[in-house]
Design an enzyme around this catalytic site. Structure first.
Site, mmCIF file in Angstrom:
data_model
loop_
_atom_site.group_PDB
_atom_site.id
_atom_site.type_symbol
_atom_site.label_atom_id
_atom_site.label_comp_id
_atom_site.label_asym_id
_atom_site.label_seq_id
_atom_site.Cartn_x
_atom_site.Cartn_y
_atom_site.Cartn_z
ATOM 1 N N HIS A 83 0.856 -1.177 0.000
ATOM 2 C CA HIS A 83 0.000 0.000 0.000
ATOM 3 C C HIS A 83 0.895 1.231 0.000
ATOM 4 O O HIS A 83 2.054 1.184 0.449
ATOM 5 C CB HIS A 83 -0.894 0.020 1.246
ATOM 6 C CG HIS A 83 -2.010 -0.985 1.217
ATOM 7 N ND1 HIS A 83 -2.961 -1.014 0.219
ATOM 8 C CD2 HIS A 83 -2.330 -1.984 2.081
ATOM 9 C CE1 HIS A 83 -3.828 -1.982 0.462
ATOM 10 N NE2 HIS A 83 -3.470 -2.593 1.581
ATOM 11 N N CYS A 123 -0.393 2.417 -4.504
ATOM 12 C CA CYS A 123 -1.219 3.586 -4.762
ATOM 13 C C CYS A 123 -0.410 4.858 -4.556
ATOM 14 O O CYS A 123 0.524 4.906 -3.748
ATOM 15 C CB CYS A 123 -2.425 3.601 -3.821
ATOM 16 S SG CYS A 123 -3.624 2.282 -4.132
#
Length: 266
Positions: A83, A123
């Protein structure tokens, strides 16, 4: 006789798929599929490949500080999959790893004139999804731009553009799976690097389309940051005359049908 590591190009795969239960970050079940395919593809191309799973932020910093001082033949390649937000990825402890710090490690005499490649599957924002909440108190201020931190003869390939999410699926990420597929194809892996990465952008952008109630029709566009000062062919076959390599017909990269997959985000 096996090659010594200083006689090899080296690849480091850092994947965070499981996070500390106290951290508000979802698991990423597709990371092992990416690892397996990357390992197979890069080994076939003569890279020495090491895989590191579920490291803390400090462990990631320590790993890359050490790797930046180890010998390498011509090319060092790193994949960081977790992430993330703009400028950072997260260790399994939920703490940020500033990419600019990682890049700066490789601005040294050991890596001088070596090609450095970074592939970031994470991301860079939440434009496509707000399902992963991150405590903003964990994100350190970073005034030094990652762009300015990238050393000469380095290329950084992000899975997505600034501000956007990167898709992850239990079968692997569209970004890294597509990269491996290109490396398995003769007319792609023998391309000059920036041409290869342009083809990667094209294939992800034009052959991937998400589906599902929340993400149906969404697309993904990788993003390249390059400080390369010369043409490089890190994946070409040994002995291949790269001076005459040409892009094959545009139809070749348009031939795949649009794939529809149910995604989550990295």
């Amino acid at each position: 006789m096996p090659l010594h590591r200083e006689d090899c190009n080296r690849a480091i795969l850092v994947s965070v798929g499981r996070f500390n239960p106290k951290v508000n970050l979802n698991g990423r079940p597709g990371v092992h599929r990416d690892e397996k395919k990357l390992h197979r593809a890069l080994k076939k191309l003569g890279f020495s490949v090491d895989i590191h799973r579920d490291l803390s932020s400090e462990e990631i910093y320590q790993l890359f500080m050490e790797e930046s001082r180890r010998p390498v033949k011509d090319c060092f390649l790193a994949v960081l999959s977790s992430h993330g937000e703009e400028g950072c990825i997260f260790g399994d402890d939920g703490k940020p790893v500033q990419l600019s710090h990682i890049f700066r490690y490789f601005d040294n005499k050991y890596m001088e004139k070596k090609v450095k490649l970074f592939f970031i599957q994470a991301c860079r924002g939440y434009a496509l999804d707000d399902g992963v909440e991150v405590d903003s108190g964990h994100i350190a201020e970073e005034n030094f731009s990652p762009c300015l931190a990238v050393p000469i003869d380095t290329a950084v390939m992000y899975a997505t553009a600034p501000g956007y999410a990167a898709f992850m699926h239990p079968f692997g990420s569209v970004f890294l799976q597509t990269f491996c597929t290109l490396l398995e194809e003769d007319d792609n892996r023998n391309l000059e690097l920036t041409r290869l990465l342009t083809r990667l952008c094209h294939r992800v952008a034009y052959t991937f389309q998400a589906r599902g109630r929340d993400h149906g029709g969404k697309k993904q566009m990788p993003c390249l940051l390059s400080r390369l000062t010369r043409e490089v062919y890190p994946f070409a076959e040994a002995g291949k005359d790269t001076s005459d390599l040409e892009l094959s017909k545009t139809a070749k990269i348009c031939s795949e049908t649009v794939r529809k997959r149910m995604p989550s985000v990295s």
